[in-house]
Scaffold this motif. Sequence first.
Motif, PDB file in Angstrom:
ATOM      1  N   UNK A 287      -7.354  -6.384 -15.277  1.00 21.06           N
ATOM      2  CA  UNK A 287      -8.061  -5.306 -14.570  1.00 21.06           C
ATOM      3  C   UNK A 287      -7.418  -4.963 -13.222  1.00 21.06           C
ATOM      4  N   UNK A 288      -6.130  -5.329 -13.054  1.00 22.87           N
ATOM      5  CA  UNK A 288      -5.470  -5.122 -11.756  1.00 22.87           C
ATOM      6  C   UNK A 288      -4.935  -3.704 -11.555  1.00 22.87           C
ATOM      7  N   UNK A 289      -5.104  -2.823 -12.540  1.00 22.52           N
ATOM      8  CA  UNK A 289      -4.561  -1.462 -12.427  1.00 22.52           C
ATOM      9  C   UNK A 289      -5.048  -0.726 -11.187  1.00 22.52           C
ATOM     10  N   UNK A 290      -6.322  -0.904 -10.864  1.00 18.47           N
ATOM     11  CA  UNK A 290      -6.889  -0.235  -9.690  1.00 18.47           C
ATOM     12  C   UNK A 290      -6.233  -0.738  -8.410  1.00 18.47           C
ATOM     13  N   UNK A 291      -6.035  -2.034  -8.333  1.00 21.17           N
ATOM     14  CA  UNK A 291      -5.394  -2.629  -7.146  1.00 21.17           C
ATOM     15  C   UNK A 291      -3.935  -2.150  -7.033  1.00 21.17           C
ATOM     16  N   UNK A 292      -3.230  -2.176  -8.158  1.00 18.77           N
ATOM     17  CA  UNK A 292      -1.823  -1.762  -8.151  1.00 18.77           C
ATOM     18  C   UNK A 292      -1.717  -0.305  -7.689  1.00 18.77           C
ATOM     19  N   UNK A 293      -2.653   0.518  -8.158  1.00 13.25           N
ATOM     20  CA  UNK A 293      -2.647   1.935  -7.800  1.00 13.25           C
ATOM     21  C   UNK A 293      -2.917   2.133  -6.311  1.00 13.25           C
ATOM     22  N   UNK A 294      -3.904   1.451  -5.814  1.00 14.96           N
ATOM     23  CA  UNK A 294      -4.292   1.625  -4.415  1.00 14.96           C
ATOM     24  C   UNK A 294      -3.204   1.053  -3.482  1.00 14.96           C
ATOM     25  N   UNK A 295      -2.563  -0.016  -3.915  1.00 13.84           N
ATOM     26  CA  UNK A 295      -1.509  -0.634  -3.101  1.00 13.84           C
ATOM     27  C   UNK A 295      -0.316   0.306  -2.951  1.00 13.84           C
ATOM     28  N   UNK A 296      -0.162   1.221  -3.896  1.00 17.18           N
ATOM     29  CA  UNK A 296       0.951   2.162  -3.825  1.00 17.18           C
ATOM     30  C   UNK A 296       0.851   3.069  -2.596  1.00 17.18           C
ATOM     31  N   UNK A 297      -0.358   3.226  -2.070  1.00 17.12           N
ATOM     32  CA  UNK A 297      -0.553   4.048  -0.869  1.00 17.12           C
ATOM     33  C   UNK A 297       0.271   3.523   0.313  1.00 17.12           C
ATOM     34  N   UNK A 298       0.563   2.239   0.288  1.00 16.68           N
ATOM     35  CA  UNK A 298       1.308   1.636   1.402  1.00 16.68           C
ATOM     36  C   UNK A 298       2.720   2.207   1.511  1.00 16.68           C
ATOM     37  N   UNK A 299       3.211   2.748   0.373  1.00 18.15           N
ATOM     38  CA  UNK A 299       4.566   3.317   0.391  1.00 18.15           C
ATOM     39  C   UNK A 299       4.520   4.848   0.397  1.00 18.15           C
ATOM     40  N   UNK A 300       3.345   5.429   0.621  1.00 19.32           N
ATOM     41  CA  UNK A 300       3.162   6.881   0.502  1.00 19.32           C
ATOM     42  C   UNK A 300       2.880   7.142  -0.965  1.00 19.32           C
ATOM     43  N   UNK A 301       1.635   7.427  -1.287  1.00 17.98           N
ATOM     44  CA  UNK A 301       1.197   7.390  -2.694  1.00 17.98           C
ATOM     45  C   UNK A 301       2.041   8.274  -3.622  1.00 17.98           C
ATOM     46  N   UNK A 302       2.473   7.665  -4.722  1.00 16.21           N
ATOM     47  CA  UNK A 302       3.251   8.374  -5.734  1.00 16.21           C
ATOM     48  C   UNK A 302       2.668   7.994  -7.098  1.00 16.21           C
ATOM     49  N   UNK A 303       1.996   8.950  -7.727  1.00 24.23           N
ATOM     50  CA  UNK A 303       1.258   8.646  -8.958  1.00 24.23           C
ATOM     51  C   UNK A 303       2.168   8.151 -10.082  1.00 24.23           C
ATOM     52  N   UNK A 304       3.347   8.745 -10.194  1.00 21.65           N
ATOM     53  CA  UNK A 304       4.262   8.319 -11.281  1.00 21.65           C
ATOM     54  C   UNK A 304       4.696   6.878 -11.110  1.00 21.65           C
ATOM     55  N   UNK A 305       5.010   6.535  -9.852  1.00 21.89           N
ATOM     56  CA  UNK A 305       5.443   5.156  -9.578  1.00 21.89           C
ATOM     57  C   UNK A 305       4.290   4.178  -9.821  1.00 21.89           C
ATOM     58  N   UNK A 306       3.095   4.580  -9.375  1.00 23.07           N
ATOM     59  CA  UNK A 306       1.916   3.720  -9.556  1.00 23.07           C
ATOM     60  C   UNK A 306       1.656   3.502 -11.050  1.00 23.07           C
ATOM     61  N   UNK A 307       1.744   4.566 -11.824  1.00 22.64           N
ATOM     62  CA  UNK A 307       1.505   4.473 -13.268  1.00 22.64           C
ATOM     63  C   UNK A 307       2.492   3.499 -13.904  1.00 22.64           C
ATOM     64  N   UNK A 308       3.750   3.633 -13.506  1.00 22.85           N
ATOM     65  CA  UNK A 308       4.800   2.754 -14.037  1.00 22.85           C
ATOM     66  C   UNK A 308       4.477   1.286 -13.751  1.00 22.85           C
TER      67      UNK A 308
END
Length: 368
Positions: A287-308
């Motif tokens: 269930x870590x998908x939400x955390x991984x997605x939100x953590x992507x904000x630290x690098x300037x949110x990029x949905x494609x990168x987060x999805x990957x």
Amino acid sequence: MQIFEKLKEFRYEQLVFCHDEATGLKAIIAIHDTTLGPALGGCRMWPYGTEDEAVTDALRLARGMTYKAAASGLNLGGGKSVIIGDPHTDKTEALFRSLGRYIETLGGRYIVAEDVGISTGDINYVQVETSYVVGVDVTYGGSGDPSPFTALGVLQGMRACVEEVFGTTSLEGRTVAVQGLGHVGYHLCRLLHDEGAHLMVADLEPEATERAMREFGAKAVEPDEILFMPCDVLAPCALGAVVNDETLPSLRCRIVAGSANNVLDEARHGEALAKRGILYAPDYVINAGGLINVADELEGYNERRATKRVMRIEDSVRRIIAISKRDGVPTNVAADTLALERISAISSMERLHTGHPYGQLRRRRETI
Ligand code: NAD
């Protein structure tokens, strides 16, 4: 409470008490381990009965975040904060801005997000005072609702499980029983339907069940029966502790893989599942998908990168299954091993001197 004894037990790094008389802020920030990076974890607002309860909760949740981040391949440590107060009556702009100021004083050692009792609106106040915050509103460049990403991660984790049990990563033709059709459960059903899985669903809200029947051709099951339906995969996406002494003997699935936190009532139920030949995808990994997605904000949110990155949950679950076989331990124990092995590997890397200070020193001497 013997605070230092508590900190020693699981090697907590820091416990911060934040008190602001003017705003009524009483908050506790627990930082468990920052070997891999800054401690990231949500803030929970709860009317704790005692201060001991609040400290215990903050510490327990912070340690959980260390494992979750480490096993998910994130370069983050584990932390969590709690505000002692009633989320229905005690919220003010000043309270959250005050918390933001305290977080700012930690210089980035702790990064806050939402948790139980905290909304995006509250986080918007926190971010006025600190940049060490994620889960901010999309209009401020944030990542928005994490649920679709959590659902995607669950699907990916399921792939690794069906591969192990049935020899293919495809969910086509598999029967999946989904308990709970809320934010995550609904999106999970959509993904499974697109993949050609047969769905059995249950929710306490009849509208949620009807929607899944209408949109995904799901078969509705009574909420008190869903756990016991014969199926390939049982996906708990509602409450915790659904695998317990009472339910365990009656489960008729081959795999348990869902988004709910604390699926196992107690750790020993992981072993009991394994003994029954049921493969369990550890909750905090799948269930870590939400955390991984939100953590992507630290690098300037990029949905494609987060999805990957969320898609890599499949590999994490695969690795856990491999460790479980290697060590002859249930998968919930193997998940902890994966996290600890990663922390240990990174912390024991060769500490190389990068040369700058001495180089600068020499140059300075030469000019004297
Ligand atoms: P939610 O509140 O939106 O949905 C939960 C659903 O479960 C509701 O529709 C509710 O009616 C239903 N439900 C409750 N008890 C039930 C029962 N006994 N039988 C059948 N249905 C029942 O929550 P969510 O955001 O979808 O999260 C689901 C689970 O996943 C929770 O345990 C949550 O902690 C966990 N989780 C969620 C996320 C996320 O991104 N939202 C991330 C990690 C973990």
